[in-house]
Design a protein around this motif. Structure first.
Motif, short mmCIF file in Angstrom:
data_model
loop_
_atom_site.label_atom_id
_atom_site.label_comp_id
_atom_site.label_asym_id
_atom_site.label_seq_id
_atom_site.Cartn_x
_atom_site.Cartn_y
_atom_site.Cartn_z
N VAL A 227 0.83 -1.21 0.00
CA VAL A 227 0.00 0.00 0.00
C VAL A 227 0.86 1.26 0.00
CG1 VAL A 227 -1.93 -1.21 1.05
CG2 VAL A 227 -0.38 0.09 2.51
N ALA A 228 2.10 1.15 0.51
CA ALA A 228 3.01 2.29 0.42
C ALA A 228 3.32 2.64 -1.03
CB ALA A 228 4.29 2.00 1.19
N ASP A 229 3.28 1.63 -1.91
CA ASP A 229 3.47 1.89 -3.34
C ASP A 229 2.38 2.80 -3.90
OD1 ASP A 229 5.75 0.31 -3.42
OD2 ASP A 229 4.69 -1.47 -4.12
N PHE A 230 1.25 2.86 -3.21
CA PHE A 230 0.13 3.73 -3.61
C PHE A 230 0.08 4.99 -2.72
CE2 PHE A 230 -0.80 -0.49 -5.11
CZ PHE A 230 -1.37 -0.29 -6.36
N ARG A 231 1.22 5.28 -2.10
CA ARG A 231 1.38 6.48 -1.27
C ARG A 231 0.42 6.50 -0.09
NH1 ARG A 231 1.60 7.68 -6.40
NH2 ARG A 231 -0.52 8.50 -6.48
N LEU A 232 0.24 5.34 0.52
CA LEU A 232 -0.58 5.23 1.71
C LEU A 232 0.26 4.67 2.85
CD1 LEU A 232 -3.30 5.31 3.21
CD2 LEU A 232 -3.77 3.02 2.31
N ALA A 233 0.25 5.35 3.98
CA ALA A 233 0.96 4.88 5.17
C ALA A 233 0.02 4.01 5.99
CB ALA A 233 1.44 6.06 6.00
N ALA A 234 0.40 2.76 6.20
CA ALA A 234 -0.38 1.83 7.02
C ALA A 234 0.52 1.32 8.15
CB ALA A 234 -0.90 0.67 6.18
N PHE A 235 -0.09 0.75 9.16
CA PHE A 235 0.68 0.38 10.35
C PHE A 235 0.04 -0.80 11.06
CE2 PHE A 235 -2.18 3.95 11.23
CZ PHE A 235 -2.96 3.45 12.25
N ARG A 236 0.81 -1.38 11.98
CA ARG A 236 0.32 -2.42 12.87
C ARG A 236 -0.30 -1.78 14.11
NH1 ARG A 236 5.47 -4.13 11.26
NH2 ARG A 236 5.55 -6.16 10.22
N VAL A 237 -1.20 -2.51 14.75
CA VAL A 237 -1.73 -2.13 16.06
C VAL A 237 -1.29 -3.20 17.04
CG1 VAL A 237 -3.81 -1.82 17.46
CG2 VAL A 237 -3.70 -0.85 15.15
N GLY B 272 -14.15 -9.69 15.57
CA GLY B 272 -14.64 -9.75 16.94
C GLY B 272 -14.65 -8.43 17.67
N MET B 273 -14.42 -7.31 16.96
CA MET B 273 -14.33 -6.00 17.59
C MET B 273 -15.56 -5.16 17.24
SD MET B 273 -10.28 -5.12 17.01
CE MET B 273 -10.27 -5.62 15.28
N ALA B 274 -16.44 -4.97 18.18
CA ALA B 274 -17.65 -4.16 17.96
C ALA B 274 -17.25 -2.73 17.63
CB ALA B 274 -18.54 -4.20 19.20
N GLY B 275 -17.91 -2.20 16.59
CA GLY B 275 -17.64 -0.81 16.21
C GLY B 275 -16.31 -0.58 15.53
N CYS B 276 -15.66 -1.64 15.09
CA CYS B 276 -14.35 -1.51 14.44
C CYS B 276 -14.50 -0.84 13.08
CB CYS B 276 -13.71 -2.88 14.27
SG CYS B 276 -12.16 -2.86 13.35
N PRO B 277 -13.88 0.31 12.84
CA PRO B 277 -13.96 0.94 11.52
C PRO B 277 -13.14 0.16 10.50
CG PRO B 277 -12.45 2.16 12.91
CD PRO B 277 -13.06 1.10 13.78
N VAL B 278 -13.65 0.07 9.28
CA VAL B 278 -12.98 -0.64 8.20
C VAL B 278 -12.86 0.31 7.01
CG1 VAL B 278 -13.08 -2.62 6.63
CG2 VAL B 278 -13.88 -2.85 8.99
N THR B 279 -11.74 0.25 6.33
CA THR B 279 -11.52 1.13 5.19
C THR B 279 -10.99 0.33 4.01
OG1 THR B 279 -10.53 3.25 4.53
CG2 THR B 279 -9.15 1.76 5.85
N SER B 280 -10.77 1.01 2.89
CA SER B 280 -10.25 0.37 1.69
C SER B 280 -9.15 1.22 1.08
CB SER B 280 -11.36 0.16 0.65
OG SER B 280 -11.79 1.40 0.11
N LEU B 281 -8.34 0.62 0.25
CA LEU B 281 -7.27 1.35 -0.43
C LEU B 281 -7.86 2.48 -1.28
CD1 LEU B 281 -4.28 1.64 -1.05
CD2 LEU B 281 -4.51 -0.19 -2.75
#
Length: 214
Positions: A108-118, A165-174
């Motif tokens: 995803v960094a190839d598409f200029r998006l910074a992503a990370f671990r939690v 298993g996470m209530a209210g967990c936000p989800v996104t897309s590239l």
């Protein structure tokens, strides 16, 4: 390393392919393989997952032999099933999971998006939500299942589950993150180009196989 694009394929049909390849890798008669695909709409839930996290059963559900809880698969989501012989790569499942996360963050960094671990949460995230889910099954130290990266996915079905298993967990897309038209074929190409080299960096092949066990 084989990389096979199965296109849009039913979950059950893809599972049959995984089972065959995993058996061949374990027997020493097949190569490690990365399967890339999309699925028609389906919820999958790990072997220890809570079906109470599925809030709407209008979409078919499959309980499968992987870790993690419930997630959604559908068109526009890149699903990757690596069939990897961890017995020859150090028998370290936790490092394998970190490899998969690193792979997706680099892609995803190839598409200029910074992503990370939690910390404490397997997967890949952005400031706006979870971008990729990871759920792995291992049999005789051969991996099955893998990752699901939201590329142009319809995110509405995620609102009808508690993702992972996470209530209210936000989800996104590239696509939502970069605000433009993202082509699945380009994402697949990036994953395929990085996969083997990064795997060898994280978990190099060993000269002799370890006892696989169970």
């Amino acid at each position: 390393m084989n990389i096979i694009d199965l296109g849009l394929i039913d979950f059950d049909a893809a599972y049959v392919v995984q089972e065959r390849l995993a058996a061949e890798v374990f027997a020493g008669s097949g190569e490690e393989t990365l399967l890339l695909m999309e699925h028609p709409p389906v919820y999958t839930i790990g072997s220890g997952g809570d079906e109470g996290n599925i809030l709407d059963t209008a979409i078919e559900v499959r309980r499968i032999n992987r870790g993690g809880d419930v997630t959604y698969h559908g068109p526009g989501q890149l699903v990757g099933y690596p069939v990897i012989d961890l017995a020859r790569r150090g028998c370290d499942l936790h490092r394998y999971l970190r490899f998969v996360e690193e792979l997706l963050m680099l892609v995803v960094a190839d598409f200029r998006l910074a992503a990370f671990r939690v910390p404490g949460r397997t997967g890949v995230w952005t400031a706006r939500g979870k971008l990729a889910s990871i759920g792995v099954g291992v049999r005789h130290w051969v991996t099955m299942h893998g990752f699901a990266l939201n590329v142009t996915t319809d995110l509405a079905p995620f609102t009808r589950i508690n993702p992972c298993g996470m209530a209210g967990c936000p989800v996104t897309s590239l696509e939502a993150e970069v605000g433009g038209n993202v082509k699945m074929i380009e994402v697949k190409a990036r994953v395929g180009a990085r996969f083997e080299g990064l795997l060898d960096e994280f978990m190099p092949l060993r000269d002799s196989e370890k006892d696989r066990g169970f």
